[in-house]
Structures are given as C-alpha cells and as structure tokens.
Design a protein around this motif. Structure first.
Motif, mmCIF file in Angstrom:
data_model
loop_
_atom_site.group_PDB
_atom_site.id
_atom_site.type_symbol
_atom_site.label_atom_id
_atom_site.label_comp_id
_atom_site.label_asym_id
_atom_site.label_seq_id
_atom_site.Cartn_x
_atom_site.Cartn_y
_atom_site.Cartn_z
ATOM 1 N N PRO A 87 56.776 2.007 117.786
ATOM 2 C CA PRO A 87 55.311 1.834 117.689
ATOM 3 C C PRO A 87 54.593 2.198 118.983
ATOM 4 O O PRO A 87 53.471 2.720 118.939
ATOM 5 C CB PRO A 87 55.163 0.350 117.357
ATOM 6 N N GLU A 88 55.226 1.957 120.121
ATOM 7 C CA GLU A 88 54.585 2.280 121.404
ATOM 8 C C GLU A 88 54.524 3.784 121.674
ATOM 9 O O GLU A 88 53.917 4.207 122.668
ATOM 10 C CB GLU A 88 55.296 1.576 122.568
ATOM 11 N N ASP A 89 55.128 4.593 120.812
ATOM 12 C CA ASP A 89 54.984 6.045 120.932
ATOM 13 C C ASP A 89 53.696 6.547 120.274
ATOM 14 O O ASP A 89 53.370 7.737 120.364
ATOM 15 C CB ASP A 89 56.178 6.763 120.289
ATOM 16 N N THR A 90 52.984 5.665 119.599
ATOM 17 C CA THR A 90 51.729 6.044 118.956
ATOM 18 C C THR A 90 50.725 6.531 119.992
ATOM 19 O O THR A 90 50.414 5.832 120.955
ATOM 20 C CB THR A 90 51.142 4.849 118.190
ATOM 21 N N ALA A 91 50.243 7.766 119.809
ATOM 22 C CA ALA A 91 49.324 8.374 120.769
ATOM 23 C C ALA A 91 48.916 9.751 120.258
ATOM 24 O O ALA A 91 49.480 10.251 119.277
ATOM 25 C CB ALA A 91 49.994 8.521 122.140
ATOM 26 N N VAL A 92 47.964 10.345 120.937
ATOM 27 C CA VAL A 92 47.669 11.767 120.748
ATOM 28 C C VAL A 92 48.522 12.535 121.751
ATOM 29 O O VAL A 92 48.544 12.199 122.945
ATOM 30 C CB VAL A 92 46.175 12.078 120.962
ATOM 31 N N TYR A 93 49.223 13.541 121.274
ATOM 32 C CA TYR A 93 50.144 14.307 122.099
ATOM 33 C C TYR A 93 49.549 15.688 122.412
ATOM 34 O O TYR A 93 49.027 16.368 121.522
ATOM 35 C CB TYR A 93 51.482 14.464 121.383
ATOM 36 N N TYR A 94 49.653 16.080 123.688
ATOM 37 C CA TYR A 94 49.098 17.336 124.176
ATOM 38 C C TYR A 94 50.155 18.145 124.915
ATOM 39 O O TYR A 94 51.127 17.582 125.410
ATOM 40 C CB TYR A 94 47.972 17.076 125.189
ATOM 41 N N CYS A 95 49.912 19.444 125.046
ATOM 42 C CA CYS A 95 50.751 20.264 125.910
ATOM 43 C C CYS A 95 49.855 21.003 126.910
ATOM 44 O O CYS A 95 48.653 21.155 126.682
ATOM 45 C CB CYS A 95 51.579 21.250 125.111
ATOM 46 N N ALA A 96 50.466 21.443 128.000
ATOM 47 C CA ALA A 96 49.735 22.169 129.038
ATOM 48 C C ALA A 96 50.730 22.925 129.905
ATOM 49 O O ALA A 96 51.923 22.602 129.919
ATOM 50 C CB ALA A 96 48.906 21.210 129.896
ATOM 51 N N THR A 97 50.236 23.908 130.647
ATOM 52 C CA THR A 97 51.107 24.711 131.497
ATOM 53 C C THR A 97 51.204 24.128 132.910
ATOM 54 O O THR A 97 50.244 23.567 133.444
ATOM 55 C CB THR A 97 50.584 26.148 131.612
ATOM 56 N N ASP A 98 52.369 24.301 133.494
ATOM 57 C CA ASP A 98 52.623 23.883 134.873
ATOM 58 C C ASP A 98 52.138 24.999 135.794
ATOM 59 O O ASP A 98 52.916 25.779 136.324
ATOM 60 C CB ASP A 98 54.119 23.630 135.052
ATOM 61 N N VAL A 99 50.819 25.067 135.973
ATOM 62 C CA VAL A 99 50.228 26.189 136.700
ATOM 63 C C VAL A 99 50.527 26.162 138.190
ATOM 64 O O VAL A 99 50.456 27.182 138.862
ATOM 65 C CB VAL A 99 48.706 26.240 136.470
ATOM 66 N N LEU A 100 50.855 24.977 138.737
ATOM 67 C CA LEU A 100 51.123 24.854 140.166
ATOM 68 C C LEU A 100 52.600 25.017 140.492
ATOM 69 O O LEU A 100 52.963 25.035 141.665
ATOM 70 C CB LEU A 100 50.626 23.497 140.679
ATOM 71 N N ASP A 101 53.416 25.089 139.451
ATOM 72 C CA ASP A 101 54.853 25.346 139.590
ATOM 73 C C ASP A 101 55.643 24.161 140.129
ATOM 74 O O ASP A 101 56.809 24.327 140.490
ATOM 75 C CB ASP A 101 55.111 26.573 140.477
ATOM 76 N N TYR A 102 55.028 22.993 140.210
ATOM 77 C CA TYR A 102 55.789 21.792 140.572
ATOM 78 C C TYR A 102 55.471 20.625 139.656
ATOM 79 O O TYR A 102 55.962 19.521 139.843
ATOM 80 C CB TYR A 102 55.566 21.389 142.029
#
Length: 125
Positions: A87-102
C-alpha cells in the motif's frame, strides 16, 4: 525538447505486480541515465530507481529487491517492473533523464531533467 509518456499504472492488490513504461520523444535516451520517481499525496517526490547509460542500476532502499529498472534503447523506452507491491507504494510515478550524469548516484529529483505527466499506481485491498 524531450517529452516523456509514462504508462502502465493501475490499481492492484497488495502483493501484486505492475510494469511501468517510460517512452521518450525528442531525445535519444541511449545517451542518458533514466530515473524513476514517485510522489504520494502530501509527500515529497522520491527517487526510487535509476539506470545509467551503461546499464548500471541503482535503487532506493524502499524498493530494493522488489523493483527492477531496465531500458530498451531501440524503443527509446525505460521500464520499471514492480513486484510484491505494498500500500505504501501508492503514488504517481514519473521518469526523467539524468542530465547531469550523476543523478543515478544520488536519486535526488533535483539532479534530473524534466519529467512527464506520470502514471498512477494504487495498491489497495
């Protein structure tokens, strides 16, 4: 400009599984690490997984052993396989790029670029 479309979210019972997809347009993902994040109501956005451009994977303790991140550069898509959902995994999930490389090393949302609209995951009995 890169645009992400996250999909695969759903309502599942505790112990269930889901696979989320993150498809990008306007940017070849093969040159970037990709992170997955989530935000539950009333909580800060949390970095949960990242896959670097060379395929190394990183996980937050909250999902380690249950979630698996992967990527298919030919499809310009990253995936998040989620198992043993709680139940604690309930959330809105997003993705994004690691633009800074770290960003993969920190899993801090501020270290990543722009994200998509997200996909809702609800875990409830």
């Amino acid at each position: 400009q890169v645009q992400f479309v996250e999909s695969g979210g759903d309502s599942v019972q505790p112990g269930g599984s889901l696979r989320l997809s993150c498809t990008a347009s306007g940017l070849p993902l093969e040159f970037y690490g990709i992170g997955w994040f989530r935000q539950a109501p009333g909580k800060e956005r949390e970095g949960i997984a990242c896959i670097s451009k060379d395929g190394s994977t990183y996980y937050a303790d909250s999902v380690k052993g249950r979630f698996t991140i992967s990527r298919n550069n030919a499809e310009n898509t990253a995936y998040l396989q989620m198992r043993s959902l709680k139940p604690e995994d309930t959330a809105v999930y997003y993705c994004a790029t690691d633009v800074l490389d770290y960003g993969c090393l920190t899993l801090k949302p501020a270290d990543f670029g722009s994200r998509g609209q997200g996909t809702q995951v609800t875990v409830s009995s």
